[in-house]
Design an enzyme around this catalytic site. Structure first.
Site, short mmCIF file in Angstrom:
data_model
loop_
_atom_site.label_atom_id
_atom_site.label_comp_id
_atom_site.label_asym_id
_atom_site.label_seq_id
_atom_site.Cartn_x
_atom_site.Cartn_y
_atom_site.Cartn_z
N CYS A 166 0.82 -1.46 -0.30
CA CYS A 166 -0.01 0.18 -0.41
C CYS A 166 0.40 1.13 -0.01
CB CYS A 166 -0.91 -0.38 1.04
SG CYS A 166 -2.05 -1.42 1.04
P1 NAD Z 1 -4.83 -8.81 -3.26
O1 NAD Z 1 -3.56 -8.85 -4.16
O2 NAD Z 1 -4.32 -9.93 -2.20
O3 NAD Z 1 -5.57 -9.99 -3.90
C1 NAD Z 1 -6.68 -8.84 -5.49
C2 NAD Z 1 -7.16 -10.54 -5.61
O4 NAD Z 1 -8.31 -9.89 -6.94
C3 NAD Z 1 -6.13 -11.39 -6.30
O5 NAD Z 1 -6.66 -12.81 -5.89
C4 NAD Z 1 -6.70 -11.73 -7.45
O6 NAD Z 1 -7.28 -12.97 -8.34
C5 NAD Z 1 -7.95 -11.37 -7.39
N1 NAD Z 1 -8.47 -10.50 -8.70
C6 NAD Z 1 -7.90 -9.94 -9.97
N2 NAD Z 1 -9.19 -9.41 -10.65
C7 NAD Z 1 -9.68 -10.06 -10.86
C8 NAD Z 1 -11.04 -10.45 -11.89
N3 NAD Z 1 -11.18 -9.67 -12.60
N4 NAD Z 1 -12.46 -11.19 -11.47
C9 NAD Z 1 -12.15 -11.76 -9.99
N5 NAD Z 1 -10.97 -11.65 -9.38
C10 NAD Z 1 -9.94 -11.03 -9.37
O7 NAD Z 1 -4.98 -7.69 -3.05
P2 NAD Z 1 -5.42 -6.31 -1.78
O8 NAD Z 1 -3.60 -6.90 -0.70
O9 NAD Z 1 -6.10 -7.19 -1.34
O10 NAD Z 1 -5.11 -5.21 -2.50
C11 NAD Z 1 -6.72 -4.32 -2.81
C12 NAD Z 1 -7.21 -3.83 -3.13
O11 NAD Z 1 -6.84 -3.14 -0.95
C13 NAD Z 1 -6.14 -3.42 -3.56
O12 NAD Z 1 -6.28 -1.69 -4.43
C14 NAD Z 1 -5.15 -2.46 -2.39
O13 NAD Z 1 -4.60 -1.11 -2.32
C15 NAD Z 1 -6.27 -2.11 -1.62
N6 NAD Z 1 -6.02 -2.20 -0.06
C16 NAD Z 1 -4.76 -3.35 0.39
C17 NAD Z 1 -4.87 -3.52 1.52
C18 NAD Z 1 -3.72 -3.99 2.72
O14 NAD Z 1 -3.62 -4.18 3.46
N7 NAD Z 1 -2.93 -5.57 1.53
C19 NAD Z 1 -5.39 -2.31 3.01
C20 NAD Z 1 -6.52 -1.46 2.59
C21 NAD Z 1 -6.11 -1.54 1.21
#
Ligand code: NAD
Length: 447
Positions: A280
């Protein structure tokens, strides 16, 4: 409420499991069939405290996973988009968000009932009302605010404490294109602590709240690291003592009569260290700088935040070179590959630039993390992965602490028992200097 969540990563899966625990019927969607199978078998694909128990309790009743996005959308009232938004070439990539939005739109084409699409991913201000709206409207033939609701509900959870953060939010931001969207979104959180402020706003403001929140944390970290560099240069000034003095200010500490003063949690971002990482902070600051440039804004504060962070691993190398001017052949162990403790996430961990710097000096490298297993990449080639803490430090000349894992507090006793006296470089100021024969810490230089 019946909720579908697209993307079952750290945010999507934790949100899904927590919302199911709160009584909603949740279907999690992912393109990764292995993740979907793992969730349906109540096995968490990620390391997150409390998540296995939530899966155990809810999978098969209120929580399911699928690869069939269309079906999940058609059988729910709200769809949250929680796919990744990685930084690519210094900008946020919206390819996953746009694809998910179009697929949701296609599923809405023939759906009669009112549906709400909510962006939970961190997206640059203007994305929900811009790219997401366009994609859903083009694929559905419908209009946001008229035929379907469009909202933005940023997520503030932190990996390592994600379940607790989600369940007890400090604020709930309800962005929406209209009040109806905000009302439906508010219903999702109706059972959450009434004391958590609900902030109703438009989508772009909701997006900016998330970026500004992450940017202020990143700024505090780089500020502390800059002060730490000066403490080291001056000598006889320890940044930990300095920051303890800073925390004690009434701006950061609440004094209650007859009780211990309470330091605000934000003070933990004033701890100097080897820099911030994770999926992030680096990418969000990068994305905001890129958006600023699009409007002709320099964003000098945020540029410096990144600049300090990117050069912080060099501070570790400098400390090593005080003792080993020539690092060729030196056995260097890096403790911690996760970007923070209690997670298996290694994205953008400072461990990697640190390993690269030592590799460039010809050191022999070992790495150890209690949970995280790094993906095979260029940096990890030639790095021995130790299976345990004793094995990792056994014959090390230099031990570098990169992640604040509680496990690493065993280090002083372990080295004493083995009669070992490696140089310990504490990149997190986790360990007491007096416990080691040779110790260096970020922001600390004895006269
Ligand atoms: P991640 O990479 O862990 O997970 C994303 C998931 O989305 C993956 O499993 C991927 O296979 C899936 N995906 C991608 N395209 C897809 C589609 N078309 N259909 C279905 N599934 C699909 O990501 P994350 O860490 O959970 O982060 C997600 C969002 O949340 C980002 O924008 C991030 O900046 C934000 N965020 C993350 C955190 C954190 O601590 N990780 C905290 C707050 C906000």
């Amino acid at each position: 409420m019946k909720i579908s969540i697209v993307g079952t990563g750290y945010v999507g899966l934790v949100s899904g499991a927590c919302l199911a625990e709160c009584g909603h019927e949740v279907e999690c969607v992912d393109v990764d069939a292995a993740k979907v199978a793992s969730i349906n078998a109540a096995q968490s694909p990620i390391h997150e405290q409390g998540l296995p128990e939530l899966l155990e309790r809810n999978v098969g009743s209120r929580l399911r996973a699928t690869t069939d996005l269309g079906n999940a959308v058609r059988h729910s009232t709200m769809t949250m988009i929680a796919v990744g938004t990685p930084a690519v070439a210094g900008r946020i990539s919206l390819q996953f968000v746009e694809r998910a939005a179009s697929e949701i739109g296609a599923a809405l084409k023939d759906k009669r009932d009112y549906h709400v699409v909510v962006v939970k991913s961190t997206v640059i201000p203007g994305t929900t009302d811009g790219a997401v709206r366009r994609a859903v409207e083009a694929a559905s033939g419908k209009t946001a605010g008229l035929d379907f609701g469009l909202g933005m509900n940023p997520e503030f959870l932190t990996e390592g404490t994600a379940v607790a953060d989600f369940m007890r939010p400090d604020r709930i931001v309800l962005g929406g294109v209209d009040p109806q969207t905000q009302d439906v979104l508010a219903e999702v959180y109706a059972s959450f602590d009434a004391a958590a402020p609900r902030l109703r706003t438009n989508n772009s403001t909701a997006e900016m709240i998330k970026y500004a929140s992450n940017s202020v944390l990143a700024t505090l970290i780089s500020f502390s690291n800059e002060i730490a560099r000066l403490c080291t240069a001056v000598g006889g000034v320890d940044v930990t003592d300095v920051m303890r003095g800073v925390h004690a200010s009434a701006y950061l500490t609440t004094q209650c009569e007859g009780r211990e003063p309470v330091t605000a949690a934000i003070a933990s971002f004033l701890e100097a260290g080897c820099g911030f990482g994770g999926s992030c902070l680096p990418k969000d600051v990068t994305a905001l700088i890129a958006q600023g440039s699009d409007f002709g804004l320099e964003m000098p504060v945020l540029r410096s935040v990144l600049q300090v962070n990117e050069s912080q691993p060099r501070e570790i190398l400098k400390l090593a070179k005080k003792h080993y001017p020539d690092l060729r052949g030196a056995r260097v162990t890096v403790l911690g590959l996760a970007f923070k403790p209690d997670t298996d996430d290694t994205r953008e961990s400072p461990a990697f630039p640190i390993l690269r710097l030592f590799a460039g000096e010809g050191a022999q490298l070992t790495a150890y993390d209690p949970i995280a297993r790094p993906v095979e990449n260029e940096t990890m080639r030639g790095v021995k992965l130790a299976a345990s803490l004793p094995e990792a430090v056994d014959d090390a000349d230099i031990v570098v602490v990169v992640t604040r894992w509680a496990d690493f507090c065993k280090l002083p006793a372990m080295l004493r028992a083995g009669n070992r006296e490696p140089l310990v470089i504490d990149g997190r100021r986790l360990l007491p200097a007096a416990a080691f024969a040779r110790y260096e810490g970020i922001g600390r230089q004895e006269r």
